[in-house]
Design an enzyme around this catalytic site. Structure first.
Site, PDB file in Angstrom:
ATOM      1  N   HIS A 123       0.849  -1.188   0.000  1.00 58.39           N
ATOM      2  CA  HIS A 123       0.000   0.000   0.000  1.00 58.39           C
ATOM      3  C   HIS A 123       0.883   1.236   0.000  1.00 58.39           C
ATOM      4  O   HIS A 123       2.109   1.138   0.096  1.00 58.39           O
ATOM      5  CB  HIS A 123      -0.964  -0.015   1.190  1.00 58.39           C
ATOM      6  N   ASP A 153      -0.171   6.818  -3.643  1.00 57.83           N
ATOM      7  CA  ASP A 153      -1.460   6.462  -4.261  1.00 57.83           C
ATOM      8  C   ASP A 153      -1.917   7.525  -5.265  1.00 57.83           C
ATOM      9  O   ASP A 153      -2.297   7.211  -6.389  1.00 57.83           O
ATOM     10  CB  ASP A 153      -2.553   6.347  -3.198  1.00 57.83           C
TER      11      ASP A 153
HETATM   12  C1  LIG Z   1     -11.910  -4.016   7.654  1.00 56.26           C
HETATM   13  C2  LIG Z   1     -11.511  -3.873   6.198  1.00 56.26           C
HETATM   14  C3  LIG Z   1     -10.432  -2.946   5.987  1.00 56.26           C
HETATM   15  C4  LIG Z   1     -10.300  -2.566   4.569  1.00 56.26           C
HETATM   16  C5  LIG Z   1     -10.373  -1.082   4.444  1.00 56.26           C
HETATM   17  C6  LIG Z   1     -10.097  -0.629   3.067  1.00 56.26           C
HETATM   18  C7  LIG Z   1     -10.166   0.861   2.987  1.00 56.26           C
HETATM   19  C8  LIG Z   1      -9.607   1.300   1.706  1.00 56.26           C
HETATM   20  C9  LIG Z   1      -9.195   2.731   1.724  1.00 56.26           C
HETATM   21  C10 LIG Z   1      -8.226   3.003   0.640  1.00 56.26           C
HETATM   22  C11 LIG Z   1      -6.852   2.580   1.074  1.00 56.26           C
HETATM   23  C12 LIG Z   1      -5.832   2.830   0.038  1.00 56.26           C
HETATM   24  C13 LIG Z   1      -4.531   2.207   0.413  1.00 56.26           C
HETATM   25  C14 LIG Z   1      -3.745   3.015   1.433  1.00 56.26           C
HETATM   26  C15 LIG Z   1      -3.669   2.018  -0.817  1.00 56.26           C
HETATM   27  O1  LIG Z   1      -2.499   2.166  -0.786  1.00 56.26           O
HETATM   28  S1  LIG Z   1      -4.440   1.514  -2.267  1.00 56.26           S
HETATM   29  C16 LIG Z   1      -3.129   1.013  -3.340  1.00 56.26           C
HETATM   30  C17 LIG Z   1      -3.008  -0.435  -3.345  1.00 56.26           C
HETATM   31  N1  LIG Z   1      -2.035  -0.905  -4.263  1.00 56.26           N
HETATM   32  C18 LIG Z   1      -2.237  -0.957  -5.583  1.00 56.26           C
HETATM   33  O2  LIG Z   1      -3.251  -0.571  -6.116  1.00 56.26           O
HETATM   34  C19 LIG Z   1      -1.093  -1.504  -6.371  1.00 56.26           C
HETATM   35  C20 LIG Z   1      -1.478  -2.532  -7.421  1.00 56.26           C
HETATM   36  N2  LIG Z   1      -2.368  -3.517  -6.889  1.00 56.26           N
HETATM   37  C21 LIG Z   1      -1.994  -4.493  -6.046  1.00 56.26           C
HETATM   38  O3  LIG Z   1      -0.837  -4.619  -5.658  1.00 56.26           O
HETATM   39  C22 LIG Z   1      -3.069  -5.443  -5.585  1.00 56.26           C
HETATM   40  O4  LIG Z   1      -4.189  -5.291  -6.404  1.00 56.26           O
HETATM   41  C23 LIG Z   1      -3.464  -5.248  -4.125  1.00 56.26           C
HETATM   42  C24 LIG Z   1      -3.902  -3.816  -3.853  1.00 56.26           C
HETATM   43  C25 LIG Z   1      -2.306  -5.608  -3.213  1.00 56.26           C
HETATM   44  C26 LIG Z   1      -4.671  -6.116  -3.795  1.00 56.26           C
HETATM   45  O5  LIG Z   1      -4.299  -7.467  -3.993  1.00 56.26           O
HETATM   46  P1  LIG Z   1      -5.394  -8.556  -4.310  1.00 56.26           P
HETATM   47  O6  LIG Z   1      -6.661  -8.231  -3.617  1.00 56.26           O
HETATM   48  O7  LIG Z   1      -4.795  -9.878  -4.027  1.00 56.26           O
HETATM   49  O8  LIG Z   1      -5.700  -8.311  -5.865  1.00 56.26           O
HETATM   50  P2  LIG Z   1      -4.800  -8.666  -7.132  1.00 56.26           P
HETATM   51  O9  LIG Z   1      -3.648  -9.568  -6.798  1.00 56.26           O
HETATM   52  O10 LIG Z   1      -4.441  -7.408  -7.819  1.00 56.26           O
HETATM   53  O11 LIG Z   1      -5.806  -9.501  -8.014  1.00 56.26           O
HETATM   54  C27 LIG Z   1      -7.128  -9.140  -8.232  1.00 56.26           C
HETATM   55  C28 LIG Z   1      -7.958 -10.383  -8.333  1.00 56.26           C
HETATM   56  O12 LIG Z   1      -9.288 -10.004  -8.630  1.00 56.26           O
HETATM   57  C29 LIG Z   1      -9.676 -10.640  -9.852  1.00 56.26           C
HETATM   58  N3  LIG Z   1     -10.597  -9.756 -10.578  1.00 56.26           N
HETATM   59  C30 LIG Z   1     -10.427  -8.450 -10.841  1.00 56.26           C
HETATM   60  N4  LIG Z   1     -11.511  -7.969 -11.504  1.00 56.26           N
HETATM   61  C31 LIG Z   1     -12.344  -9.008 -11.669  1.00 56.26           C
HETATM   62  C32 LIG Z   1     -13.633  -9.178 -12.255  1.00 56.26           C
HETATM   63  N5  LIG Z   1     -14.277  -8.143 -12.831  1.00 56.26           N
HETATM   64  N6  LIG Z   1     -14.209 -10.399 -12.198  1.00 56.26           N
HETATM   65  C33 LIG Z   1     -13.585 -11.433 -11.628  1.00 56.26           C
HETATM   66  N7  LIG Z   1     -12.372 -11.350 -11.038  1.00 56.26           N
HETATM   67  C34 LIG Z   1     -11.765 -10.153 -11.066  1.00 56.26           C
HETATM   68  C35 LIG Z   1      -8.398 -10.877 -10.611  1.00 56.26           C
HETATM   69  O13 LIG Z   1      -8.542 -11.848 -11.576  1.00 56.26           O
HETATM   70  C36 LIG Z   1      -7.480 -11.286  -9.446  1.00 56.26           C
HETATM   71  O14 LIG Z   1      -7.797 -12.613  -9.103  1.00 56.26           O
HETATM   72  P3  LIG Z   1      -6.643 -13.621  -8.600  1.00 56.26           P
HETATM   73  O15 LIG Z   1      -5.496 -13.519  -9.531  1.00 56.26           O
HETATM   74  O16 LIG Z   1      -6.278 -13.148  -7.204  1.00 56.26           O
HETATM   75  O17 LIG Z   1      -7.305 -14.962  -8.586  1.00 56.26           O
END
Ligand SMILES: CCCCCCCCCCCC[C@H](C)C(=O)SCCNC(=O)CCNC(=O)[C@H](O)C(C)(C)COP(=O)(O)OP(=O)(O)OC[C@H]1O[C@@H](n2cnc3c(N)ncnc32)[C@H](O)[C@@H]1OP(=O)(O)O
Length: 383
Positions: A123, A153
């Protein structure tokens, strides 16, 4: 608007890609967000302004084929997954660019498409840490502190990726070709910090964290608490502006150590602290507004629209739900952004509409829906 006619497909992600998509939408692009079919109707994306949403199961063959069809008629694909995810879905750049060589394939990730961490989760704080910049942020003798999740971000991620996309769109006018954008937030944040590297020879960062000119170390570049518990921001760097600061504080420079005497900074800070505690924020604004002392109020998110300067420029907008947000920047004189003021889309709200537009028949859409490859949600069903 500047990006009118540009068609963008944004695969739903957490924060950076939604912001990138919102920038493109604010400036006129038609942005379609591709959500998962099993997401809540209310998306995590709080930056859906001006976008439409389709819900597509990319884990199904038809779902992948539908996305491929949409990509053939789009200008930009924006994907937010870690490296390898798109390839494993059969939607890697080679595949999509071979079908539409004009496609701009923007990959917005934390660590980029290669390197030791390319497949690791992370993140904002992790990306800023690897950029080198986190080591410079924070107070003296305290741990580094991340500045919300703004730096990687949004600045190094969403904005830099939007810049890459617009540059690629511009280049495509000449070459007629698309390209792949590898937008790493580590590198985007570091690039934004170029000044930190390139100004080292000026000695700006030679002392420890929190003891330098621009990192809170200098008593004339920091914040002070006022009588009413609010704060003033002071940025009186240059001697002529520092002089105005002293005037406003009713201090005589001959009673103070020299401005640039590092060892005397704690003493100067103590004097300024005591001064600022004697008046309210409004009183200090009355004294400093209209001067060159570089002193401004620290305004809260709630107060921001009421500040006269912001009001005069219309720097903040209110949507149909009464939510305040910043107006898109920068201002373009002939083709300014015109942000949508309606509510953000529900997940899958526009699946039917978009697939029809892209040439799918009502029967095909109905079949996809029956087999769970798409989801069509109507606003009515959300009420
Ligand atoms: C109590 C709950 C707390 C949660 C609170 C959340 C609050 C959120 C607030 C915003 C916070 C923001 C924070 C601080 C950030 O830094 S956001 C920045 C995050 N980093 C990035 O975006 C960098 C690039 N992305 C990544 O590294 C990763 O996506 C991630 C963020 C680490 C998440 O990892 P993960 O959930 O495992 O996802 P990924 O490996 O990317 O794979 C996504 C999986 O989803 C699937 N997918 C996607 N779209 C579809 C669709 N339409 N239909 C079906 N499936 C879909 C993909 O195929 C993939 O599946 P799989 O390969 O895992 O099997």
């Amino acid at each position: 608007m500047a990006l009118a006619g540009v068609r963008v497909l944004e695969l739903a992600g957490l924060a950076p890609a939604p912001f990138c998509g919102m920038i493109l939408s604010d400036f006129g692009a038609q942005v379609i967000r591709v959500d998962k079919i099993n997401s809540s109707h209310f998306p995590m994306d709080t930056m859906g302004r001006g976008k439409r949403s389709i819900a597509l199961n990319l884990k199904s063959l038809n779902g992948v084929d539908i996305l491929k069809s949409l990509c053939k008629k789009s200008d930009v694909l924006l994907e937010p997954f870690r490296h390898g995810v798109m390839e494993s879905l059969g939607l890697g750049p080679e595949v999509l660019l071979s079908e539409n060589p004009k496609l701009i394939y923007a990959r917005l990730t934390g660590f980029g498409q290669s390197g030791k961490y390319a497949r690791s989760a992370g993140h904002d704080i992790n990306y800023v840490s690897l950029s080198g910049l986190l080591s410079k942020l924070g107070k003296k003798h305290e741990n580094p502190v991340s500045p919300l999740n703004l730096l990687a971000d949004f600045a190094g991620g969403g904005v830099i990726c939007a810049l890459g996309i617009t540059m690629a769109l511009l280049e495509r006018v000449q070459s007629g070709q698309g390209q792949v954008i590898d937008s790493s937030m580590v590198e985007g944040a570091a690039y934004l910090g170029s000044f930190v590297w390139k100004s080292q020879k000026l000695g700006l960062w030679s002392r420890s964290r929190g003891e330098n000119l621009l990192d809170g170390g200098a008593p004339f570049y920091c914040t002070y608490k006022t009588l009413d518990g609010k704060y003033m921001a002071v940025g009186a760097l240059e001697p002529q502006f520092y002089k105005e600061l002293l005037n406003g504080l009713n201090l005589d420079s001959s009673d103070l150590p020299s401005q640039m005497s590092f060892s005397d900074w704690p003493e100067i800070r103590k004097i300024f602290t005591e001064k600022f505690e004697q008046k309210t924020q409004a009183e200090w604004c009355h004294i400093f507004d209209g001067t060159d002392a570089c002193v401004t109020p620290v305004v809260s998110l709630n107060e921001v629209t009421a500040h006269q300067h912001n009001k005069e420029r219309g720097s903040f907008i209110i949507n149909d739900q009464g939510e305040v947000s910043p107006r898109p920047a920068p201002l373009l004189s002939r083709t300014p952004a015109a942000p949508d003021t309606s509510r953000d889309p529900f997940v899958g709200e526009h699946t039917y509409e978009v697939l029809s537009e892209y040439g799918f028949s009502a029967k095909e859409i109905s079949n996809f829906q029956t087999s769970g490859e798409i989801a069509c949600n109507t606003p009515k069903s959300q009420l």
